[in-house]
Design a protein around this motif. Structure first.
Motif, PDB file in Angstrom:
ATOM      1  N   PHE A  79       0.833  -1.202   0.000  1.00 48.24           N
ATOM      2  CA  PHE A  79       0.000   0.000   0.000  1.00 48.24           C
ATOM      3  C   PHE A  79       0.870   1.255   0.000  1.00 48.24           C
ATOM      4  O   PHE A  79       0.576   2.234  -0.683  1.00 48.24           O
ATOM      5  CB  PHE A  79      -0.898  -0.039   1.245  1.00 48.24           C
ATOM      6  CG  PHE A  79      -2.010   0.973   1.264  1.00 48.24           C
ATOM      7  CD1 PHE A  79      -2.759   1.240   0.125  1.00 48.24           C
ATOM      8  CD2 PHE A  79      -2.333   1.632   2.445  1.00 48.24           C
ATOM      9  CE1 PHE A  79      -3.800   2.159   0.146  1.00 48.24           C
ATOM     10  CE2 PHE A  79      -3.369   2.551   2.470  1.00 48.24           C
ATOM     11  CZ  PHE A  79      -4.097   2.828   1.323  1.00 48.24           C
ATOM     12  N   LYS A  80       1.932   1.212   0.735  1.00 46.60           N
ATOM     13  CA  LYS A  80       2.832   2.362   0.829  1.00 46.60           C
ATOM     14  C   LYS A  80       3.638   2.507  -0.446  1.00 46.60           C
ATOM     15  O   LYS A  80       4.324   1.587  -0.862  1.00 46.60           O
ATOM     16  CB  LYS A  80       3.767   2.170   2.028  1.00 46.60           C
ATOM     17  CG  LYS A  80       4.860   3.223   2.166  1.00 46.60           C
ATOM     18  CD  LYS A  80       5.637   3.046   3.466  1.00 46.60           C
ATOM     19  CE  LYS A  80       6.822   4.001   3.530  1.00 46.60           C
ATOM     20  NZ  LYS A  80       7.558   3.889   4.809  1.00 46.60           N
ATOM     21  N   THR A  81       3.511   3.685  -1.052  1.00 44.17           N
ATOM     22  CA  THR A  81       4.198   3.852  -2.335  1.00 44.17           C
ATOM     23  C   THR A  81       5.487   4.661  -2.225  1.00 44.17           C
ATOM     24  O   THR A  81       6.200   4.810  -3.201  1.00 44.17           O
ATOM     25  CB  THR A  81       3.286   4.566  -3.352  1.00 44.17           C
ATOM     26  OG1 THR A  81       3.001   5.873  -2.874  1.00 44.17           O
ATOM     27  CG2 THR A  81       2.008   3.785  -3.559  1.00 44.17           C
ATOM     28  N   GLY A  82       5.765   5.199  -1.064  1.00 46.77           N
ATOM     29  CA  GLY A  82       6.994   5.975  -0.931  1.00 46.77           C
ATOM     30  C   GLY A  82       6.977   6.838   0.313  1.00 46.77           C
ATOM     31  O   GLY A  82       6.116   6.668   1.186  1.00 46.77           O
ATOM     32  N   GLU A  83       7.928   7.734   0.392  1.00 49.05           N
ATOM     33  CA  GLU A  83       7.980   8.657   1.515  1.00 49.05           C
ATOM     34  C   GLU A  83       8.094  10.074   1.008  1.00 49.05           C
ATOM     35  O   GLU A  83       8.678  10.330  -0.043  1.00 49.05           O
ATOM     36  CB  GLU A  83       9.159   8.322   2.444  1.00 49.05           C
ATOM     37  CG  GLU A  83       8.866   7.162   3.374  1.00 49.05           C
ATOM     38  CD  GLU A  83      10.058   6.777   4.245  1.00 49.05           C
ATOM     39  OE1 GLU A  83      11.040   7.545   4.277  1.00 49.05           O
ATOM     40  OE2 GLU A  83      10.000   5.707   4.856  1.00 49.05           O
ATOM     41  N   LEU A  84       7.533  10.983   1.773  1.00 50.78           N
ATOM     42  CA  LEU A  84       7.600  12.400   1.421  1.00 50.78           C
ATOM     43  C   LEU A  84       8.304  13.138   2.541  1.00 50.78           C
ATOM     44  O   LEU A  84       7.975  12.957   3.710  1.00 50.78           O
ATOM     45  CB  LEU A  84       6.184  12.967   1.241  1.00 50.78           C
ATOM     46  CG  LEU A  84       6.061  14.482   1.086  1.00 50.78           C
ATOM     47  CD1 LEU A  84       6.668  14.930  -0.241  1.00 50.78           C
ATOM     48  CD2 LEU A  84       4.614  14.926   1.184  1.00 50.78           C
ATOM     49  N   ILE A  85       9.286  13.949   2.164  1.00 53.10           N
ATOM     50  CA  ILE A  85       9.926  14.813   3.149  1.00 53.10           C
ATOM     51  C   ILE A  85       9.358  16.209   2.966  1.00 53.10           C
ATOM     52  O   ILE A  85       9.476  16.794   1.891  1.00 53.10           O
ATOM     53  CB  ILE A  85      11.458  14.883   2.937  1.00 53.10           C
ATOM     54  CG1 ILE A  85      12.050  13.482   2.801  1.00 53.10           C
ATOM     55  CG2 ILE A  85      12.109  15.664   4.065  1.00 53.10           C
ATOM     56  CD1 ILE A  85      12.203  12.746   4.086  1.00 53.10           C
TER      57      ILE A  85
END
Lengths: 242, 242
Positions: A30-36
């Motif tokens: 479900f998690k497609t990435g990270e955002l900073i």
DNA sequence: CGATTACTTGAGGCCTGTCAATGATGGTGG
DNA sequence: CCACCATCATTGACAGGCCTCAAGTAATCG
């Protein structure tokens, strides 16, 4: 390189419910990435829709609504583990903005996957609804504080709630928790003027109950603070993490 | 003899989303009966859990939190089509009470069936979450009004929101909608004293903007009311019914 | 017909907002 | 390295919106 859900540091805290093996596998897909997000950045905008939803992994932010006359209501503080974007996820548009006050790391999910969550992962869907109900509950408390308490009560309530939430996240070291906001943010959350908020904080400091400066909140007398805030001592029940 | 979901009068209103044949069949099994609540009756109690959840079919009520010092915050007004008991459904206990102000008819659901809803009817589960998000949105608006507006603004906001919601339910006949509450209820919703609420209502009446008496609200100048309330004119989007 | 509940209206005072000035800190450019 | 500026915190003075107290009216009920 992003954190795998299996290694998520939040997952181990007592405040969060445990994951089944199945759920973990699903969440990782479900998690497609990270955002900073940098301090001052808007993560989600009021009245706009977004294709992405988030869970705060680290850092802090706030939710706020802006009126056309420029006044601002802070409707909540975003802490690690908080889900943001529920409104855009199920109702199309956000009814408030979300902005980072410190640097934040957020787990990114695709809004289009929300439906597969309901279809294939009823447990996760239930968890999402649980979080929504929790948020509703939190807002009800805030409304009660803003509506019924006087200035001192409001400020005490906010500090107490903040302290309690941060403590549950294991960010309390010796009665000191990080609180990286401006006095204006607190004032806008409580419907008080900046000046009055400042003077009320000074009173709490002088009385030796709690002091907030340099992005740190120190609570010296939690019982007295709770009393001023008109809240009992309820322990935090575990809530889901998404 | 209870209403079958197929014959539910609410279902036909434009505010509510349409049901699929499948959903209708499920809802009819989900609904276990009807509850008639007399005026002044408590339907759900704060800090208690309930085995039953409800959807208001007719009549009106309100949600409120009570502090230990006796003061009361009204956190919402319950109108036909509103779902009550979400908190007890997904988090165990209610964080506010729900009480009937007129005689109410409520559709009754078993809390234990909630899980089957998530497992077997993802569409309905999604609808439930949608309602939760909507409720959160509504509370955010209330918090903003109570936090940022002055007395006149708050009262105007409440009347405007009430008028708009009732109109969407097709209960507006010639600018007149039923509003079966006491001034004290409105005061407790807005964090104002009864006296000040009364005087503010008198001003709105004298100015020919809106008048509320004998359980009826009449809005004479909706544009002016909206302006005082600091709200734009957003049409209501269809929401689910459960 | 007394008791209760809700609404109304006036008077006075305090809590809180607004205005204003000062200090502290940090970033920036000359 | 130091003026210069921007942001935030702090403090005092003053005014006003809203609360509290109090009394009176009207309507309903047993």
């Amino acid at each position: 390189m992003t954190t795998k859900c299996e290694d998520c540091p939040l997952r181990r805290l007592d405040v969060f419910k445990e994951f089944s093996k199945d759920e973990l596998i699903f969440m990782d897909r479900f998690k497609t990435g990270e955002l900073i997000a940098q301090p001052g950045t808007e993560v989600l905008a009021q009245d706009a829709s977004s294709t992405q939803l988030y869970t705060a992994l680290s850092g802090m932010g706030l939710r706020h609504k802006t009126l056309e006359d420029g006044s601002r209501q802070v409707v909540g503080f975003v802490l690690p583990g908080d889900f943001v974007g529920l409104q855009t996820g199920v109702m199309d548009v956000m009814r408030h903005s979300v902005e980072a006050t410190t640097q934040m790391t957020l787990c990114v999910f695709n809004r289009s996957e929300i439906w597969s969550l309901f279809k294939n992962q009823p447990q996760r869907a239930f968890a999402l609804t649980h979080l929504a109900a929790q948020e509703e509950s939190l807002l009800g408390e805030a409304l009660t504080a803003v509506g019924q308490l006087d200035g001192m009560g409001k400020v005490a309530w906010a500090l107490h709630r903040f302290f309690t939430r941060l403590t549950a996240l294991d960010l309390n070291s010796n009665g000191r928790v990080p609180m990286p906001y401006r006095q204006q943010d607190l004032a806008d959350a409580l419907g008080l003027s900046l000046v009055h908020t400042n003077k009320t904080l000074a009173k709490l400091r002088d009385k030796g109950i709690a002091s907030w400066s340099d992005d740190d909140l120190v609570v010296h007398d939690e019982a007295r603070l709770a009393q001023l805030a008109h809240v009992g001592s309820e322990e935090a029940k575990p809530r889901p993490l998404i």
